[in-house]
Design a protein around this motif. Structure first.
Motif, short mmCIF file in Angstrom:
data_model
loop_
_atom_site.label_atom_id
_atom_site.label_comp_id
_atom_site.label_asym_id
_atom_site.label_seq_id
_atom_site.Cartn_x
_atom_site.Cartn_y
_atom_site.Cartn_z
N ALA A 1 -2.07 4.31 -3.80
CA ALA A 1 -1.66 2.91 -5.09
C ALA A 1 -1.37 1.88 -4.03
O ALA A 1 -1.01 2.04 -3.52
N THR A 2 -1.43 0.92 -5.51
CA THR A 2 -0.93 -0.45 -4.62
C THR A 2 -0.17 -1.35 -5.75
O THR A 2 -0.27 -0.79 -6.44
N ALA B 1 0.86 -0.91 0.21
CA ALA B 1 -0.16 -0.08 0.53
C ALA B 1 0.61 0.90 0.10
O ALA B 1 1.71 1.52 0.90
N LEU B 2 0.84 1.90 -0.78
CA LEU B 2 1.50 3.31 -1.06
C LEU B 2 1.12 4.26 -0.90
O LEU B 2 -0.49 4.56 -1.69
N GLU B 3 1.62 5.78 -0.88
CA GLU B 3 0.89 7.16 -0.57
C GLU B 3 1.78 8.26 -1.21
O GLU B 3 2.55 8.09 -0.17
N ALA B 4 1.52 9.11 -1.35
CA ALA B 4 1.75 10.70 -1.57
C ALA B 4 0.78 11.19 -0.82
O ALA B 4 0.00 10.99 -0.88
N THR B 5 1.25 11.95 0.45
CA THR B 5 0.74 12.60 0.97
C THR B 5 1.18 14.42 0.88
O THR B 5 2.56 14.33 0.58
N ARG B 6 0.34 15.28 0.89
CA ARG B 6 0.65 16.95 1.54
C ARG B 6 0.73 17.45 2.51
O ARG B 6 -0.82 17.28 2.31
#
Length: 143
Positions: free
Chosen positions: A129-130, A116-121
């Motif tokens: 994303a997976t 499980a992937l993530e881009a955060t601000r």
């Protein structure tokens, strides 16, 4: 070719910070990908669409996240990648990329890990994303 990484369920990937995103980054990505929608480069058009400034195209964040992942595991080990766009990214935004191993399907020396992937601000997700990657299992060495 790199050996697959060795991971366990619950392992966290090394966090990376990207940015601040610039208008130049957005325009360069538009040129590379052929996406010349004025939402990404025309301030007046972006304002009329409800944004304070031109926004980055979602594929830019998806590509940044994929590049970070494959820097870590090796592009040759990526088997699946799926993204979901959650929020607009604007010039000046700083993105934090993170991920976690959520499952492993054992298959001998080499197995598959679901991530499980993530881009955060500012701790708010902009892309989730997976991914599925080939990993070492058993006693194959260290990550």
């Amino acid at each position: 070719m790199r050996k697959p990484v060795k991971v366990e369920v619950g392992d966290r990937l090394p966090v990376r910070e990207i940015g601040p995103v610039t208008q130049t980054d957005i325009v360069r990505f538009a040129g590379a990908g052929g996406d010349f929608n004025p939402l990404h480069h025309d301030p007046e058009f972006a304002r009329k669409a409800g944004f304070a400034t031109p926004i980055a195209m979602g594929q830019m964040q998806a590509g940044i996240l994929a590049g970070w992942l494959t820097d870590w595991c090796g592009v040759e080990h990526l088997r699946e990648y799926e993204v979901r766009f959650l929020a607009a990214v604007l010039p000046g935004d700083v993105l934090e990329l993170s991920g976690e191993v959520v499952a492993i399907t054992e298959a001998g020396l080499y197995s598959a890990a679901q991530l499980a992937l993530e881009a955060t601000r500012d701790s708010a997700p902009v892309v989730s994303a997976t991914a599925t990657i080939v990993v070492r299992s058993g006693r194959g060495g260290s990550a």
